[in-house]
Structures are given as C-alpha cells and as structure tokens.
Motif scaffolding. Structure first.
Motif, PDB file in Angstrom:
ATOM      1  N   TYR A  46       0.836  -1.200   0.000  1.00 23.70           N
ATOM      2  CA  TYR A  46       0.000   0.000   0.000  1.00 23.70           C
ATOM      3  C   TYR A  46       0.863   1.239   0.000  1.00 23.70           C
ATOM      4  CZ  TYR A  46      -4.111  -2.743   1.346  1.00 23.70           C
ATOM      5  OH  TYR A  46      -5.138  -3.646   1.377  1.00 23.70           O
ATOM      6  N   ARG A  47       0.317   2.307  -0.526  1.00 26.33           N
ATOM      7  CA  ARG A  47       0.909   3.630  -0.413  1.00 26.33           C
ATOM      8  C   ARG A  47      -0.101   4.508   0.301  1.00 26.33           C
ATOM      9  NH1 ARG A  47      -2.720   6.668  -2.713  1.00 26.33           N
ATOM     10  NH2 ARG A  47      -3.279   6.354  -4.863  1.00 26.33           N
ATOM     11  N   VAL A  48       0.413   5.422   1.126  1.00 29.43           N
ATOM     12  CA  VAL A  48      -0.443   6.369   1.839  1.00 29.43           C
ATOM     13  C   VAL A  48      -0.002   7.765   1.435  1.00 29.43           C
ATOM     14  CG1 VAL A  48      -1.277   7.172   4.070  1.00 29.43           C
ATOM     15  CG2 VAL A  48      -0.632   4.766   3.782  1.00 29.43           C
ATOM     16  N   ILE A  49      -0.920   8.496   0.812  1.00 25.63           N
ATOM     17  CA  ILE A  49      -0.657   9.873   0.388  1.00 25.63           C
ATOM     18  C   ILE A  49      -1.770  10.745   0.941  1.00 25.63           C
ATOM     19  CG2 ILE A  49      -0.354  11.436  -1.569  1.00 25.63           C
ATOM     20  CD1 ILE A  49       0.540   8.981  -3.215  1.00 25.63           C
ATOM     21  N   ASN A  50      -1.389  11.771   1.703  1.00 28.98           N
ATOM     22  CA  ASN A  50      -2.363  12.677   2.326  1.00 28.98           C
ATOM     23  C   ASN A  50      -3.415  11.917   3.125  1.00 28.98           C
ATOM     24  OD1 ASN A  50      -1.099  14.962   1.193  1.00 28.98           O
ATOM     25  ND2 ASN A  50      -2.225  14.677  -0.717  1.00 28.98           N
ATOM     26  N   GLY A  51      -2.991  10.867   3.814  1.00 30.18           N
ATOM     27  CA  GLY A  51      -3.885  10.100   4.663  1.00 30.18           C
ATOM     28  C   GLY A  51      -4.753   9.083   3.942  1.00 30.18           C
ATOM     29  N   VAL A  52      -4.630   9.005   2.621  1.00 32.84           N
ATOM     30  CA  VAL A  52      -5.437   8.065   1.835  1.00 32.84           C
ATOM     31  C   VAL A  52      -4.585   6.846   1.493  1.00 32.84           C
ATOM     32  CG1 VAL A  52      -6.757   7.717  -0.281  1.00 32.84           C
ATOM     33  CG2 VAL A  52      -6.801   9.945   0.873  1.00 32.84           C
ATOM     34  N   GLU A  53      -5.063   5.674   1.919  1.00 32.28           N
ATOM     35  CA  GLU A  53      -4.353   4.415   1.719  1.00 32.28           C
ATOM     36  C   GLU A  53      -4.926   3.684   0.508  1.00 32.28           C
ATOM     37  OE1 GLU A  53      -3.344   1.933   5.315  1.00 32.28           O
ATOM     38  OE2 GLU A  53      -4.872   0.674   4.380  1.00 32.28           O
ATOM     39  N   ALA A  54      -4.038   3.185  -0.378  1.00 31.01           N
ATOM     40  CA  ALA A  54      -4.490   2.436  -1.554  1.00 31.01           C
ATOM     41  C   ALA A  54      -3.438   1.405  -1.940  1.00 31.01           C
ATOM     42  CB  ALA A  54      -4.742   3.386  -2.721  1.00 31.01           C
ATOM     43  N   ILE A  55      -3.898   0.268  -2.461  1.00 30.99           N
ATOM     44  CA  ILE A  55      -2.974  -0.755  -2.951  1.00 30.99           C
ATOM     45  C   ILE A  55      -2.218  -0.183  -4.156  1.00 30.99           C
ATOM     46  CG2 ILE A  55      -2.779  -3.015  -4.062  1.00 30.99           C
ATOM     47  CD1 ILE A  55      -5.087  -3.967  -2.370  1.00 30.99           C
ATOM     48  N   ILE A  56      -0.914  -0.409  -4.178  1.00 30.26           N
ATOM     49  CA  ILE A  56      -0.096   0.043  -5.301  1.00 30.26           C
ATOM     50  C   ILE A  56      -0.381  -0.848  -6.500  1.00 30.26           C
ATOM     51  CG2 ILE A  56       2.265   0.344  -6.139  1.00 30.26           C
ATOM     52  CD1 ILE A  56       3.043   0.870  -3.168  1.00 30.26           C
ATOM     53  N   ASP A  57      -0.601  -0.231  -7.640  1.00 31.32           N
ATOM     54  CA  ASP A  57      -0.936  -0.938  -8.872  1.00 31.32           C
ATOM     55  C   ASP A  57       0.037  -2.088  -9.123  1.00 31.32           C
ATOM     56  OD1 ASP A  57      -2.236  -1.440 -11.339  1.00 31.32           O
ATOM     57  OD2 ASP A  57      -0.739  -0.242 -12.399  1.00 31.32           O
ATOM     58  N   ILE A  87       4.894   3.763   2.667  1.00 28.89           N
ATOM     59  CA  ILE A  87       4.680   2.437   2.081  1.00 28.89           C
ATOM     60  C   ILE A  87       4.492   1.455   3.231  1.00 28.89           C
ATOM     61  CG2 ILE A  87       5.656   0.611   0.622  1.00 28.89           C
ATOM     62  CD1 ILE A  87       5.229   3.180  -0.951  1.00 28.89           C
ATOM     63  N   LEU A  88       3.527   0.543   3.086  1.00 27.27           N
ATOM     64  CA  LEU A  88       3.358  -0.526   4.056  1.00 27.27           C
ATOM     65  C   LEU A  88       2.874  -1.764   3.328  1.00 27.27           C
ATOM     66  CD1 LEU A  88       0.019  -0.716   5.604  1.00 27.27           C
ATOM     67  CD2 LEU A  88       0.638   1.597   5.011  1.00 27.27           C
ATOM     68  N   ALA A  89       2.957  -2.906   3.993  1.00 24.88           N
ATOM     69  CA  ALA A  89       2.470  -4.153   3.404  1.00 24.88           C
ATOM     70  C   ALA A  89       1.546  -4.829   4.397  1.00 24.88           C
ATOM     71  CB  ALA A  89       3.626  -5.081   3.051  1.00 24.88           C
ATOM     72  N   THR A  94      -6.267  -8.840   3.599  1.00 29.80           N
ATOM     73  CA  THR A  94      -6.631  -8.614   5.002  1.00 29.80           C
ATOM     74  C   THR A  94      -6.177  -7.217   5.412  1.00 29.80           C
ATOM     75  OG1 THR A  94      -4.582  -9.298   6.109  1.00 29.80           O
ATOM     76  CG2 THR A  94      -6.122 -11.060   5.476  1.00 29.80           C
ATOM     77  N   GLN A  95      -6.453  -6.856   6.641  1.00 30.44           N
ATOM     78  CA  GLN A  95      -5.966  -5.597   7.209  1.00 30.44           C
ATOM     79  C   GLN A  95      -4.790  -5.838   8.165  1.00 30.44           C
ATOM     80  OE1 GLN A  95      -6.960  -2.420   6.310  1.00 30.44           O
ATOM     81  NE2 GLN A  95      -7.892  -3.647   4.686  1.00 30.44           N
ATOM     82  N   THR A  96      -4.259  -7.062   8.193  1.00 25.18           N
ATOM     83  CA  THR A  96      -3.153  -7.411   9.080  1.00 25.18           C
ATOM     84  C   THR A  96      -1.839  -6.855   8.528  1.00 25.18           C
ATOM     85  OG1 THR A  96      -4.283  -9.450   9.714  1.00 25.18           O
ATOM     86  CG2 THR A  96      -1.928  -9.313  10.200  1.00 25.18           C
ATOM     87  N   VAL A  97      -1.225  -5.939   9.267  1.00 24.20           N
ATOM     88  CA  VAL A  97       0.006  -5.295   8.811  1.00 24.20           C
ATOM     89  C   VAL A  97       1.191  -6.249   8.986  1.00 24.20           C
ATOM     90  CG1 VAL A  97       1.600  -3.375   9.202  1.00 24.20           C
ATOM     91  CG2 VAL A  97      -0.872  -2.987   9.302  1.00 24.20           C
ATOM     92  N   VAL A  98       1.931  -6.456   7.894  1.00 21.64           N
ATOM     93  CA  VAL A  98       3.127  -7.302   7.881  1.00 21.64           C
ATOM     94  C   VAL A  98       4.373  -6.417   7.949  1.00 21.64           C
ATOM     95  CG1 VAL A  98       4.468  -8.937   6.489  1.00 21.64           C
ATOM     96  CG2 VAL A  98       1.977  -9.130   6.587  1.00 21.64           C
TER      97      VAL A  98
END
Length: 131
Positions: A46-57, A87-89, A94-98
């Motif tokens: 995922y990428r987080v930009i301005n507080g908005v989280e989205a899966i990276i293409d 960046i996070l994974a 799921t919503q489980t942060v790795v």
C-alpha cells in the motif's frame, strides 16, 4: 540478481530481475516491488498519500519471490507520484500489517526497486535506486 531464501530450512535460490533503461515517466517515480521475505505471507503493498491508503498498482497478492506485475507493458514496474510517501504491506486480502509504515522519498524520473526483506518477526523495506 537477488539471492533469496533461508538457511533453515534450506531454501536458497537466485531471483534475476531486469532493470529499465529509462523511467516510465519523467514526472513520476518508476518503482518495482518484490516480496523477498521467506517466511512472510503473500502481501499487498500500500501507499499512503495525504492520509489516503491504496494498494499500489500491480502489487497485490505478492508471495515470496514475486514482484510487481502490471499491464503497462513494463511488467515489473509501476508508477508512483514523486515526493515523500508512506509504504506498508499487509497480509494479502486482510488488514493485518506485515510491514509497518515506512517513509520513502521518490524523485521524478527515478527508477527504483523496493523489497520486503528479513524474516516476518522483524521485516524491513529496502530501497535501491537504479539511476
């Protein structure tokens, strides 16, 4: 070339990746993401930009030794906006942060690879610039 796997249990193998000669765009960053953590589950980056989280293409459901796969003709790379991005994974679907949130600064026209490395108990995001 990445040497991947673990000594116990023995699971060592090479993973060849090919770099781009030029970025996909001069106004954004060209990025490849790879899951190189031998005991981590399949992940969504995922990428987080301005507080908005989205899966990276192209970075959903990446199992060990898998990398970004997009339909842009450069199958291993995708584009991210220039600037400081979190960046996070998460475990796939799921919503489980790795991989905890990690700040990366991307430069316009930069080509780079990000990879999830280490064991799942202490994962780390690595960043290498190609140009």
């Amino acid at each position: 070339l990445f040497v991947t796997g673990s000594m116990v249990p023995p699971n060592i193998a090479g993973l060849e990746v090919v770099d781009l000669a030029k970025p996909l765009s001069q106004s954004s960053a060209t990025v490849r993401l790879i899951n190189l953590s031998p005991d981590a589950p399949a992940v969504d980056f995922y990428r987080v930009i301005n507080g908005v989280e989205a899966i990276i293409d192209g970075s959903a459901l990446l199992a060990f030794r898998q990398m970004t796969s997009t339909a842009n003709g450069n199958l291993q790379f995708t584009e991210l906006p220039a600037g400081r991005i979190t960046i996070l994974a998460k475990k796939a679907n799921t919503q489980t942060v790795v991989l905890p949130p990690t700040q990366i600064t991307f430069v316009p026209g930069e080509v780079s690879t990000l990879w999830l490395g280490g064991l799942s108990a202490a994962p780390k995001l690595y960043h290498v610039k190609h140009n």
